[in-house]
Write a protein that holds these residues in place. Structure first.
Motif, PDB file in Angstrom:
ATOM      1  N   ALA A  55       1.844  -3.698  -7.117  1.00  0.00           N
ATOM      2  CA  ALA A  55       2.005  -3.363  -8.240  1.00  0.00           C
ATOM      3  C   ALA A  55       2.101  -1.946  -7.720  1.00  0.00           C
ATOM      4  CB  ALA A  55       2.461  -3.675  -9.313  1.00  0.00           C
ATOM      5  N   ARG A  56       0.711  -1.562  -7.967  1.00  0.00           N
ATOM      6  CA  ARG A  56      -0.099  -0.277  -7.703  1.00  0.00           C
ATOM      7  C   ARG A  56       0.898   1.079  -6.959  1.00  0.00           C
ATOM      8  NH1 ARG A  56      -3.284   1.740 -11.824  1.00  0.00           N
ATOM      9  NH2 ARG A  56      -4.142   3.193  -9.976  1.00  0.00           N
ATOM     10  N   PHE A  57      -0.097  -0.072  -5.591  1.00  0.00           N
ATOM     11  CA  PHE A  57       1.225   0.608  -4.332  1.00  0.00           C
ATOM     12  C   PHE A  57       2.625   0.627  -4.144  1.00  0.00           C
ATOM     13  CE2 PHE A  57       2.619  -0.584  -0.089  1.00  0.00           C
ATOM     14  CZ  PHE A  57       1.527   0.082   0.847  1.00  0.00           C
ATOM     15  N   LEU A  58       3.021  -0.101  -4.532  1.00  0.00           N
ATOM     16  CA  LEU A  58       4.447   0.344  -5.363  1.00  0.00           C
ATOM     17  C   LEU A  58       5.455   1.315  -5.698  1.00  0.00           C
ATOM     18  CD1 LEU A  58       6.312  -3.614  -4.963  1.00  0.00           C
ATOM     19  CD2 LEU A  58       5.751  -1.679  -2.500  1.00  0.00           C
ATOM     20  N   ILE A  59       4.855   1.488  -6.965  1.00  0.00           N
ATOM     21  CA  ILE A  59       5.249   2.879  -7.930  1.00  0.00           C
ATOM     22  C   ILE A  59       3.786   4.163  -7.504  1.00  0.00           C
ATOM     23  CG2 ILE A  59       4.225   3.079 -10.383  1.00  0.00           C
ATOM     24  CD1 ILE A  59       4.754   0.671 -11.037  1.00  0.00           C
ATOM     25  N   LEU A  60       3.482   4.041  -6.912  1.00  0.00           N
ATOM     26  CA  LEU A  60       2.474   4.881  -6.111  1.00  0.00           C
ATOM     27  C   LEU A  60       2.765   5.780  -5.436  1.00  0.00           C
ATOM     28  CD1 LEU A  60      -1.516   4.552  -7.113  1.00  0.00           C
ATOM     29  CD2 LEU A  60      -0.019   6.108  -8.185  1.00  0.00           C
ATOM     30  N   ASN A  61       3.510   4.898  -4.327  1.00  0.00           N
ATOM     31  CA  ASN A  61       4.482   5.419  -3.310  1.00  0.00           C
ATOM     32  C   ASN A  61       6.164   5.896  -3.322  1.00  0.00           C
ATOM     33  OD1 ASN A  61       2.093   5.961  -0.883  1.00  0.00           O
ATOM     34  ND2 ASN A  61       1.462   3.855  -2.113  1.00  0.00           N
ATOM     35  N   MET A  62       6.477   5.418  -4.736  1.00  0.00           N
ATOM     36  CA  MET A  62       7.694   5.513  -4.410  1.00  0.00           C
ATOM     37  C   MET A  62       8.547   6.046  -4.788  1.00  0.00           C
ATOM     38  SD  MET A  62       9.355   3.213  -7.771  1.00  0.00           S
ATOM     39  CE  MET A  62       8.803   1.687  -7.336  1.00  0.00           C
ATOM     40  N   PRO A  63       7.585   7.641  -5.318  1.00  0.00           N
ATOM     41  CA  PRO A  63       8.725   8.774  -5.171  1.00  0.00           C
ATOM     42  C   PRO A  63       9.275   8.839  -3.622  1.00  0.00           C
ATOM     43  CG  PRO A  63       7.012   8.775  -5.957  1.00  0.00           C
ATOM     44  CD  PRO A  63       6.798   7.553  -6.503  1.00  0.00           C
ATOM     45  N   CYS A 150       0.438  -4.813   2.433  1.00  0.00           N
ATOM     46  CA  CYS A 150       1.392  -3.953   1.371  1.00  0.00           C
ATOM     47  C   CYS A 150       3.048  -3.176   3.208  1.00  0.00           C
ATOM     48  CB  CYS A 150       0.154  -2.755   0.699  1.00  0.00           C
ATOM     49  SG  CYS A 150      -0.302  -3.115  -0.422  1.00  0.00           S
ATOM     50  N   GLU A 151       2.041  -3.076   3.924  1.00  0.00           N
ATOM     51  CA  GLU A 151       3.592  -2.213   3.859  1.00  0.00           C
ATOM     52  C   GLU A 151       4.120  -3.355   6.048  1.00  0.00           C
ATOM     53  OE1 GLU A 151       4.108   1.032   4.996  1.00  0.00           O
ATOM     54  OE2 GLU A 151       3.022   2.032   4.092  1.00  0.00           O
ATOM     55  N   TYR A 152       3.885  -5.107   5.822  1.00  0.00           N
ATOM     56  CA  TYR A 152       4.453  -5.767   6.716  1.00  0.00           C
ATOM     57  C   TYR A 152       4.719  -6.630   5.717  1.00  0.00           C
ATOM     58  CZ  TYR A 152       1.682  -3.820  11.026  1.00  0.00           C
ATOM     59  OH  TYR A 152       1.434  -3.573  11.887  1.00  0.00           O
ATOM     60  N   ILE A 153       4.520  -6.697   4.187  1.00  0.00           N
ATOM     61  CA  ILE A 153       5.640  -8.057   3.717  1.00  0.00           C
ATOM     62  C   ILE A 153       6.113  -7.204   2.724  1.00  0.00           C
ATOM     63  CG2 ILE A 153       4.957  -9.906   2.865  1.00  0.00           C
ATOM     64  CD1 ILE A 153       4.829 -10.958   5.603  1.00  0.00           C
ATOM     65  N   LEU A 154       5.321  -6.358   1.900  1.00  0.00           N
ATOM     66  CA  LEU A 154       5.408  -6.388   0.721  1.00  0.00           C
ATOM     67  C   LEU A 154       6.481  -5.475   0.401  1.00  0.00           C
ATOM     68  CD1 LEU A 154       4.691  -6.368  -2.358  1.00  0.00           C
ATOM     69  CD2 LEU A 154       3.219  -4.481  -1.618  1.00  0.00           C
ATOM     70  N   PRO A 155       6.985  -4.188   1.331  1.00  0.00           N
ATOM     71  CA  PRO A 155       8.038  -3.441   0.346  1.00  0.00           C
ATOM     72  C   PRO A 155       9.310  -4.037   0.282  1.00  0.00           C
ATOM     73  CG  PRO A 155       6.963  -2.759   2.283  1.00  0.00           C
ATOM     74  CD  PRO A 155       6.478  -4.087   2.098  1.00  0.00           C
ATOM     75  N   TYR A 156      10.208  -3.601  -0.701  1.00  0.00           N
ATOM     76  CA  TYR A 156      10.810  -3.777  -1.694  1.00  0.00           C
ATOM     77  C   TYR A 156      12.423  -3.534  -0.958  1.00  0.00           C
ATOM     78  CZ  TYR A 156      10.975   0.110  -4.214  1.00  0.00           C
ATOM     79  OH  TYR A 156      11.029   1.789  -4.175  1.00  0.00           O
ATOM     80  N   TYR A 301       7.116   6.612  16.290  1.00  0.00           N
ATOM     81  CA  TYR A 301       6.301   6.591  15.147  1.00  0.00           C
ATOM     82  C   TYR A 301       6.653   5.464  13.760  1.00  0.00           C
ATOM     83  CZ  TYR A 301       6.423  11.624  15.448  1.00  0.00           C
ATOM     84  OH  TYR A 301       6.380  12.864  16.034  1.00  0.00           O
ATOM     85  N   ARG A 302       5.636   4.767  13.527  1.00  0.00           N
ATOM     86  CA  ARG A 302       6.222   3.776  12.463  1.00  0.00           C
ATOM     87  C   ARG A 302       6.487   4.213  11.643  1.00  0.00           C
ATOM     88  NH1 ARG A 302       1.189   0.280  13.608  1.00  0.00           N
ATOM     89  NH2 ARG A 302       3.052   0.183  15.411  1.00  0.00           N
ATOM     90  N   MET A 303       7.805   3.776  10.862  1.00  0.00           N
ATOM     91  CA  MET A 303       8.510   3.348   9.732  1.00  0.00           C
ATOM     92  C   MET A 303       7.266   3.275   8.330  1.00  0.00           C
ATOM     93  SD  MET A 303      12.395   2.741   9.820  1.00  0.00           S
ATOM     94  CE  MET A 303      13.151   3.662  10.835  1.00  0.00           C
ATOM     95  N   THR A 304       6.483   3.216   6.999  1.00  0.00           N
ATOM     96  CA  THR A 304       5.744   3.020   6.155  1.00  0.00           C
ATOM     97  C   THR A 304       6.631   3.447   5.240  1.00  0.00           C
ATOM     98  OG1 THR A 304       4.969   5.162   5.787  1.00  0.00           O
ATOM     99  CG2 THR A 304       3.388   4.157   7.794  1.00  0.00           C
ATOM    100  N   TYR A 305       6.244   2.802   4.340  1.00  0.00           N
ATOM    101  CA  TYR A 305       6.364   2.521   3.092  1.00  0.00           C
ATOM    102  C   TYR A 305       5.492   3.468   2.256  1.00  0.00           C
ATOM    103  CZ  TYR A 305       7.006   1.692  -2.239  1.00  0.00           C
ATOM    104  OH  TYR A 305       7.617   1.933  -3.334  1.00  0.00           O
ATOM    105  N   ALA A 306       4.463   3.693   2.798  1.00  0.00           N
ATOM    106  CA  ALA A 306       3.342   4.580   1.783  1.00  0.00           C
ATOM    107  C   ALA A 306       3.690   5.533   2.089  1.00  0.00           C
ATOM    108  CB  ALA A 306       2.254   4.192   2.316  1.00  0.00           C
ATOM    109  N   ILE A 307       3.831   7.025   1.304  1.00  0.00           N
ATOM    110  CA  ILE A 307       3.658   8.698   1.494  1.00  0.00           C
ATOM    111  C   ILE A 307       2.598   9.011   3.116  1.00  0.00           C
ATOM    112  CG2 ILE A 307       3.729  10.703   0.355  1.00  0.00           C
ATOM    113  CD1 ILE A 307       4.720   9.303  -1.830  1.00  0.00           C
TER     114      ILE A 307
END
Length: 652
Positions: A55-63, A150-156, A301-307
């Motif tokens: 949850a922290r990973f998703l929220i910290l990188n949400m902006p 966190c990158e391969y499964i988790l992103p909403y 390039y690879r698309m990421t959820y993380a900043i």
């Protein structure tokens, strides 16, 4: 654009923070009125350390993550949702969608809606729980570590599509992949599971590559209705489905091909060995490592959820940057695909305004497209992991149509050596040019289909007593060929081109001459009736329409024995023929207006316009060691830069 301001603001705040708690506080503050929803998620997982970390990973990188909204866009989505499934009827679907585009002005009242300001706790909790279920309970992602999870499964979300409970929609389906998975004694191979699921999706979607003309992003439920799309759309759809079923998957892309227009997008899964396997989601009929493995690329390039804190978006400050490099949600993975070259580019031409960043650009058939960046330091810029056998332009960016060269174009050759193309104005030469675009293997193969074809004549309409006056002995390589025939001056009523076996009769143009006069209009078109798949513009008539881009393509069952010709109603002596093979019509065409350019320190310089009088065009006083561009101002879209070496065009 608001998204850029939001991302930069939060990135600066995070960079100045000390510790994860401070970073989280900055994001929660940025969430404003939606802070309570994010805090509910964190509180929900306070007794589950791993889910809390997710949850922290998703929220910290949400902006920076979000979607486009507004009254017109929401209305457009609602109308699209109401459309019935069109099956495989691309035409009817596009007609319906285009009608909705006219009704809904999706460019007016557009709002960027940040997830951090709008996302609900229930949605985020549902996503996290479903992602953990397939990671820990399904067999195909058990081998991946939390960082990869966190990158391969988790992103909403995948990109900037409207949010929906896509995992719940997919979970009831595609369950037979559980039985796919045995490989070398290892139960539940992710590799073989992805193959089975991808084949299942291909059979279900029957993908058709076709662009749409609406700018908003397709969501999962909508894509299920659409029988057409871009490679990106299918990669996104495969990502939704495979993540929902527990197959660890991401999206890679090259922003611009090094040898043609456009870029390309595909999928990557992490298999049981920990290696990444690449494939075209839904588009390919297997999950093997394909996706054009032998095609040169400049950057991947690879698309990421993380900043990505090394991204241009993170570092830009106040400097204007290209839109295609403005996202902080991708990272350079070129080294996964090729052995690249690091190159130091001297800055020879300074813009009037000081700029921090320098770009390497690729030609996209009409313009230079920035595909990577470097910071300028002491009049130099270091670019890393650049693709070889590629022509680049180093440039500064000052707006969508305002690229200014930082140095001359240069080539990184196959061995990693660089050569700059600075025009030599002291050594001028004459060039004979035959094409404006490279003649590739596909065109070569199409043209080869005429080899063995015959020009025949007869006084019988069934040609049972046909006499042969000419045989195509060499591949015409897309060119117009004209040749003398019939030296004895024999006269016949019927004249034809009899195609070789397995060529489907392919020919673009056929001309009959008598005494240097084109005789086609005096004859009636005859030949094999119909066309492949009943395509209306590929019947026998299109071998005589004076348009090289159209051609005759015989119907199924006539791959051999197909022919086209003329009934002249009376005996006539044909003494010369002309023909053009099936091709891309990028050869120089008589009557078209052309303009040749070379690239200088100020950009493209014209060497003048000319009307072609033959199937080649000649230019004098062309500087040596120059990058060139031949434009057809009359027709066509495909044009490519080239150098002139050993009296030949070398394409880049």
């Amino acid at each position: 654009m608001k998204i850029v301001w939001y991302v930069i603001s939060i990135c600066i705040l995070q960079a100045c923070s000390f510790g994860a708690d401070r970073e989280m506080e900055e994001v929660l503050t940025f969430a404003g009125d939606n802070r309570g929803e994010l805090e509910k998620v964190l509180a929900h997982y306070k007794n589950d350390s791993l889910k809390l970390e997710a949850a922290r990973f998703l929220i910290l990188n949400m902006p920076g993550h979000g979607t486009y909204g507004g009254k017109n866009i929401e209305s457009f989505y609602a109308k699209l949702d109401s459309l019935p499934p069109f099956g495989r009827d691309v035409g009817k679907c596009k007609e319906a969608v285009n009608r909705l585009i006219k009704e809904s002005n999706t460019t007016v009242g557009v709002e960027w809606k940040e997830d951090v300001h709008t996302i609900k706790a229930d949605f985020l909790i549902n996503n996290i729980d479903r992602a953990f279920e397939v990671w820990q309970q399904e067999p195909f992602a058990r081998h991946i570590l939390f960082e990869d999870f966190c990158e391969y499964i988790l992103p909403y979300r995948v990109k900037n599509e409207p949010l929906e409970y896509w995992r719940d929609s997919i979970i009831p389906y595609y369950n037979t992949i559980k039985h796919a998975s045995y490989c070398g004694g290892s139960e539940y191979s992710t590799y073989w599971a992805s193959i089975e699921l991808n084949n299942m999706l291909r059979d279900e979607y029957w993908p058709v590559l076709d662009n749409d003309n609406w700018k908003i992003t397709r969501k999962y439920s909508l894509m299920k209705k659409m029988p057409y799309g871009k490679c990106y759309d299918y990669a996104v759809q495969a990502t939704f489905i495979m993540r929902a079923k527990g197959i660890p998957i991401v999206i890679d892309f090259t922003p611009q091909w090094a040898f043609r227009s456009l870029g390309h997008t595909w999928n990557v899964i992490k298999v049981n060995t920990g290696k990444n396997n690449i494939f075209g989601g839904i588009l390919e009929s297997n999950g093997g490592q394909s996706n054009k493995p032998d095609v040169k690329m400049a950057k991947v390039y690879r698309m990421t959820y993380a900043i990505n804190k090394e991204s241009l978006a993170y570092k830009r400050g106040d400097e204007l940057i290209p839109a295609q490099l403005a996202s902080p949600f991708f990272k350079d993975v070129s080294s996964d695909y090729f052995d690249g070259t690091d190159v130091v580019v001297p800055i020879k031409f300074d813009p009037s305004e000081k700029r921090q960043f320098v770009y390497l650009c690729i030609f996209n058939n009409h313009d230079w497209v920035p595909i990577t960046y470097a910071e300028q330091k002491r009049k130099k810029a270091l670019f890393t992991e650049m693709g070889r056998d590629v022509m680049y332009l180093p440039a500064f960016y000052a707006g969508a149509t305002a690229l200014t060269p930082a140095n001359y174009p240069f080539l990184i050759d196959l061995r990693g050596n660089t050569h700059f193309y600075e025009p030599d104005m002291h050594n001028l030469r004459t060039l004979k040019l035959e094409r404006k675009y490279p003649f590739d293997d596909g065109q070569r193969s199409s043209s080869q289909r005429m080899v063995g074809g015959e020009i025949q004549a007869s006084d019988r309409s069934d040609f049972k007593d046909a006499q042969t006056f000419y045989v195509v002995k060499e591949n015409p390589m897309g060119k117009y060929i004209r040749s003398k025939i019939n030296p004895e001056g024999k006269a016949f009523r019927y004249w034809r081109y009899f195609a070789p076996d397995n060529s489907s009769g392919n020919i673009a143009e056929l001309e009959f001459y008598k005494n240097d006069t084109l005789y086609n209009k005096k004859g009636t078109i005859i030949g094999t009736p119909g066309s492949y798949n009943d395509t209306p513009d590929r019947t026998r008539e299109y071998a005589f329409d004076n348009t090289p881009l159209t051609f005759f393509d015989a119907p199924s069952g006539h791959e051999s024995g197909a022919w086209v010709g003329m009934d002249f109603k009376t005996k006539v002596t044909i003494d010369e023929i002309g023909y053009i093979p099936r091709s891309d019509d990028n050869n120089v065409s008589p009557g078209d207006t052309y303009e040749l350019f070379y690239y200088s320190k100020t950009g493209w310089i014209s060497l003048g316009r000319k009307v072609a009088t033959d199937y080649s065009i000649t230019y004098d006083s062309v500087p040596d060691n120059a990058l060139l561009w031949l434009r057809d101002l009359t027709k066509g879209q495909e044009e490519r830069v080239f150098t002139y070496e050993r009296d030949k065009q070398v394409w880049w």
